[in-house]
Design a protein around this motif. Structure first.
Motif, PDB file in Angstrom:
ATOM      1  N   GLU A 125      -2.624   0.916   6.822  1.00  0.00           N
ATOM      2  CA  GLU A 125      -4.207   0.886   7.385  1.00  0.00           C
ATOM      3  C   GLU A 125      -4.249   1.782   8.509  1.00  0.00           C
ATOM      4  O   GLU A 125      -3.435   1.929   9.497  1.00  0.00           O
ATOM      5  N   PHE A 126      -5.478   2.702   8.383  1.00  0.00           N
ATOM      6  CA  PHE A 126      -5.818   3.777   9.477  1.00  0.00           C
ATOM      7  C   PHE A 126      -4.914   4.759   9.567  1.00  0.00           C
ATOM      8  O   PHE A 126      -4.884   5.622  10.871  1.00  0.00           O
ATOM      9  N   GLY A 127      -3.938   4.853   8.804  1.00  0.00           N
ATOM     10  CA  GLY A 127      -2.908   6.012   8.908  1.00  0.00           C
ATOM     11  C   GLY A 127      -3.094   7.035   7.490  1.00  0.00           C
ATOM     12  O   GLY A 127      -4.068   7.006   6.854  1.00  0.00           O
ATOM     13  N   TYR A 128      -2.032   7.719   7.136  1.00  0.00           N
ATOM     14  CA  TYR A 128      -1.797   8.583   6.000  1.00  0.00           C
ATOM     15  C   TYR A 128      -0.854   7.981   5.227  1.00  0.00           C
ATOM     16  O   TYR A 128       0.055   7.281   5.438  1.00  0.00           O
ATOM     17  N   GLY A 129      -1.151   8.215   3.861  1.00  0.00           N
ATOM     18  CA  GLY A 129      -0.155   7.605   3.079  1.00  0.00           C
ATOM     19  C   GLY A 129      -0.574   6.564   1.885  1.00  0.00           C
ATOM     20  O   GLY A 129       0.385   6.359   1.034  1.00  0.00           O
ATOM     21  N   GLU A 130      -1.700   6.189   2.234  1.00  0.00           N
ATOM     22  CA  GLU A 130      -2.027   4.485   1.459  1.00  0.00           C
ATOM     23  C   GLU A 130      -2.249   5.114  -0.148  1.00  0.00           C
ATOM     24  O   GLU A 130      -1.876   4.348  -0.975  1.00  0.00           O
ATOM     25  N   ASP A 131      -2.755   6.518  -0.387  1.00  0.00           N
ATOM     26  CA  ASP A 131      -2.949   6.591  -1.715  1.00  0.00           C
ATOM     27  C   ASP A 131      -1.810   6.943  -2.234  1.00  0.00           C
ATOM     28  O   ASP A 131      -1.524   6.597  -3.539  1.00  0.00           O
ATOM     29  N   SER A 132      -0.775   7.557  -1.718  1.00  0.00           N
ATOM     30  CA  SER A 132       0.479   8.015  -2.156  1.00  0.00           C
ATOM     31  C   SER A 132       1.192   7.155  -2.504  1.00  0.00           C
ATOM     32  O   SER A 132       2.001   6.715  -3.551  1.00  0.00           O
ATOM     33  N   ASP A 133       1.368   5.717  -1.637  1.00  0.00           N
ATOM     34  CA  ASP A 133       2.153   4.602  -1.676  1.00  0.00           C
ATOM     35  C   ASP A 133       1.596   3.785  -2.951  1.00  0.00           C
ATOM     36  O   ASP A 133       2.195   3.407  -3.848  1.00  0.00           O
ATOM     37  N   PHE A 134       0.391   3.851  -3.098  1.00  0.00           N
ATOM     38  CA  PHE A 134      -0.375   2.997  -4.363  1.00  0.00           C
ATOM     39  C   PHE A 134      -0.067   3.731  -5.623  1.00  0.00           C
ATOM     40  O   PHE A 134       0.460   3.301  -6.749  1.00  0.00           O
ATOM     41  N   GLY A 135       0.154   5.130  -5.570  1.00  0.00           N
ATOM     42  CA  GLY A 135       0.596   5.817  -6.741  1.00  0.00           C
ATOM     43  C   GLY A 135       2.087   5.690  -6.979  1.00  0.00           C
ATOM     44  O   GLY A 135       2.308   5.455  -8.334  1.00  0.00           O
ATOM     45  N   MET A 136       2.849   5.373  -6.300  1.00  0.00           N
ATOM     46  CA  MET A 136       4.083   5.120  -6.340  1.00  0.00           C
ATOM     47  C   MET A 136       4.331   3.729  -6.774  1.00  0.00           C
ATOM     48  O   MET A 136       5.097   3.541  -7.704  1.00  0.00           O
ATOM     49  N   GLN A 137       3.630   2.752  -6.253  1.00  0.00           N
ATOM     50  CA  GLN A 137       3.522   1.370  -7.044  1.00  0.00           C
ATOM     51  C   GLN A 137       3.236   1.498  -8.470  1.00  0.00           C
ATOM     52  O   GLN A 137       3.758   0.828  -9.240  1.00  0.00           O
ATOM     53  N   LEU A 138       2.263   2.292  -8.725  1.00  0.00           N
ATOM     54  CA  LEU A 138       1.944   2.493 -10.127  1.00  0.00           C
ATOM     55  C   LEU A 138       3.171   2.934 -10.907  1.00  0.00           C
ATOM     56  O   LEU A 138       3.436   2.481 -12.185  1.00  0.00           O
ATOM     57  N   ARG A 139       3.862   4.140 -10.408  1.00  0.00           N
ATOM     58  CA  ARG A 139       4.760   4.735 -11.146  1.00  0.00           C
ATOM     59  C   ARG A 139       5.980   3.585 -11.429  1.00  0.00           C
ATOM     60  O   ARG A 139       6.799   3.577 -12.439  1.00  0.00           O
ATOM     61  N   ASN A 140       6.197   2.862 -10.555  1.00  0.00           N
ATOM     62  CA  ASN A 140       7.306   1.798 -10.537  1.00  0.00           C
ATOM     63  C   ASN A 140       7.043   0.530 -11.447  1.00  0.00           C
ATOM     64  O   ASN A 140       7.744  -0.145 -11.798  1.00  0.00           O
ATOM     65  N   GLU A 141       5.424   0.719 -11.951  1.00  0.00           N
ATOM     66  CA  GLU A 141       5.196  -0.301 -13.024  1.00  0.00           C
ATOM     67  C   GLU A 141       5.175   0.154 -14.303  1.00  0.00           C
ATOM     68  O   GLU A 141       4.850  -0.297 -15.340  1.00  0.00           O
ATOM     69  N   GLY A 142       5.672   1.746 -14.114  1.00  0.00           N
ATOM     70  CA  GLY A 142       5.750   2.291 -15.638  1.00  0.00           C
ATOM     71  C   GLY A 142       4.578   3.046 -16.093  1.00  0.00           C
ATOM     72  O   GLY A 142       4.446   3.517 -16.969  1.00  0.00           O
ATOM     73  N   VAL A 143       3.446   3.393 -14.954  1.00  0.00           N
ATOM     74  CA  VAL A 143       2.205   3.924 -15.097  1.00  0.00           C
ATOM     75  C   VAL A 143       2.217   5.217 -14.718  1.00  0.00           C
ATOM     76  O   VAL A 143       2.385   5.523 -13.500  1.00  0.00           O
TER      77      VAL A 143
END
Length: 514
Positions: A397-415
């Protein structure tokens, strides 16, 4: 379908539609091309002979659901291109999650497949006399940015529990691969990083790699291969739109008007309005005054922060799909209709769209569909099922990286995260709302400021390999030197080390936040 069984880079058996045939060449790379020429529209599968009994024949149709897919799987612990490649490339494609379908150019000779038409298009760019696994990695690395979708795919095998560790590739192979697939400077940075972090003096691998030439693909060399997925990913086809907003009343109104004019209407639009003033009330009176062709779900909160707002919105979503939008974009009337046409064509569970302002140079825009290194929280459509159990982490929150982190969570779900240049979203990049306040970060009054930002460090600790972190550290050290005031390199080294440790300290504190 053609299946080529091999052992030690030599073909031992070939099956065409379930029948054994006489193979043309004993070397597997040559045999692969010979089969592609004879069967130009077929799926080519390679498999190590001792894994023959574990091949998941029933899964091939779902894995290779369109022609531009290359998948392989390595049940072993090591691969030809060692983990030291992380010193050169920091991307989601390096640190592979082997439990799910995961995007990567790192291919394995153990088992895999590619459509013959793709192989024929790439024939002139990759030498057939390469070691087979080097050949596969080279194809994937070159073609990934040209629209070939490449995956580590565990479902190629029904079982792989008996896989043994294999010896990784040599430093000579690693340096050669870097020389042929990256800019020249990365060869020397690899040499430096191996010396700094592994105490390896790789002089001869560095020297020998200089004799190899760089490999390049012709732009759009795969554009003639048509994509039409056999996967059914759209059932009801319903979509909810989520929009976090703060102080952009007029811009949000325009977004809602664009959504109202869509030829493919959303079921609901979920708006999370933020205002830190505890005495404030909603300023979005038009949500109630005007009639909208979809349900409006309005959440008003005094807690600011994009991560929290998006989590609140996702919790309200009920449709099969979710369009994650910003509050300062413009959409053409056919945006959602065209989006679902692309989703069906590629059989994908996620798309991130090109999102640019009107002044962005057209020649700098990405022009083809491809696997994407990040994720766009304001320009993506994703199936709701895989995001039901993932959230934007409060530590970002209020920093950088939340988009990239969410994307990595998706990849680790196989998306997989796919980028599409069309339909394009216009991003107005509106000025911040009048009642936005700059957040006070916990570390901003520290005597020694963290370097990099703790949220950047948090992302790296969560998702990348130690080699990628160390490679980034080297680059940051070099780049930051000319920007700061300490010019004595020894003093600068010790000061940088303190800043790095500060970043680690705060990243560890942020990691525990939910």
């Amino acid at each position: 379908m053609i299946i080529i069984y091999h052992k030690n880079n030599k073909v031992v058996e070939v099956e065409v539609d379930g029948k054994s045939v006489v193979y043309f060449e004993k070397e597997i790379t040559k045999n692969l091309y010979e089969m592609a020429i004879s069967f130009p529209d077929d799926l080519l599968i390679w498999c190590q002979f001792d894994l023959k009994s574990s091949l998941n024949f029933s899964g091939f149709h779902d894995i290779f659901h369109h022609k531009k897919i290359m998948s392989s799987y390595n049940p072993l612990s090591n691969s030809l291109i060692s983990g030291a490649i992380g010193y050169v490339e920091e991307s989601p494609f390096i640190n592979i999650n082997k439990k799910v379908t995961y995007p990567t150019w790192q291919m394995s000779s153990c088992v895999g497949g590619i459509n013959a038409s793709v192989l024929l298009e790439l024939k002139k760019y990759v030498f057939v006399n390469d070691n087979f696994e080097y050949f596969l990695n080279s194809i994937a690395k070159l073609a990934m940015n040209n629209g070939l979708l490449c995956y580590s795919e565990p479902f190629l095998l029904t079982s792989f529990l008996n896989g043994k560790s294999s010896k990784g590739g040599s430093s000579f192979v690693l340096f050669r691969f870097v020389k042929q697939h990256y800019k020249m400077r990365w060869v020397f940075l690899l040499f430096l990083n191996l010396l700094l972090y592994e105490k390896k003096l790789s002089f001869f691998p560095l020297l020998f790699c200089l004799f190899y030439s760089k490999r390049k693909l012709k732009e759009n060399c795969l554009e003639n291969i048509q994509v039409q997925s056999t996967n059914k990913v759209v059932n009801s086809g319903t979509v909810d739109v989520i929009i976090p907003t703060i102080g952009r009343k007029r811009y949000l109104y325009d977004v809602l008007k664009d959504l109202s004019a869509q030829t493919y209407l959303p079921i609901s639009v979920i708006i999370v309005e933020q205002n830190p003033d505890l005495k404030s009330v909603s300023e979005l009176e038009y949500l109630q005054i005007e009639k909208w062709p979809f349900e409006i779900k309005h959440v008003f909160t005094h807690q600011t922060g994009a991560c929290n707002a998006r989590n609140l919105a996702m919790a309200q979503a009920k449709s099969e799909w979710v369009f994650m939008a910003d509050d300062d974009i413009r959409l053409k009337d056919s945006f959602l209709e065209e989006s679902f046409t692309q989703i069906v064509r590629f059989g994908t569970n996620e798309i991130t769209f090109g999102c640019y302002d009107s002044h962005y140079a057209p020649n700098k825009k990405y022009s083809k569909e491809m696997q994407w290194e990040t994720f766009g929280s304001g320009c993506s459509i994703v199936k709701r099922k895989p995001i039901k159990d993932i959230r934007y982490r409060a530590g970002f929150e209020f920093g950088y990286g939340e988009d990239s982190d969410f994307g990595m969570q998706l990849r680790n779900e196989g998306v997989d995260i796919l980028y599409f240049p069309q339909p394009e979203i216009l991003h107005l990049k509106a000025p911040v709302g009048g009642f936005r306040t700059k957040p006070v970060l916990e570390w901003q009054n520290e005597l020694i400021q963290p370097k990099p930002s703790p949220t950047v460090m948090l992302y790296k600790k969560l998702h990348v390999s130690k080699e990628e972190i160390n490679g980034y550290k080297t680059i940051l050290f070099i780049k930051f030197y000319k920007l700061q005031s300490i010019k004595n390199p020894i003093r600068y080294f010790f000061y940088f080390k303190k800043q790095w440790n500060q970043s680690l300290y705060w990243a560890n504190k942020l990691k525990d936040r939910v």
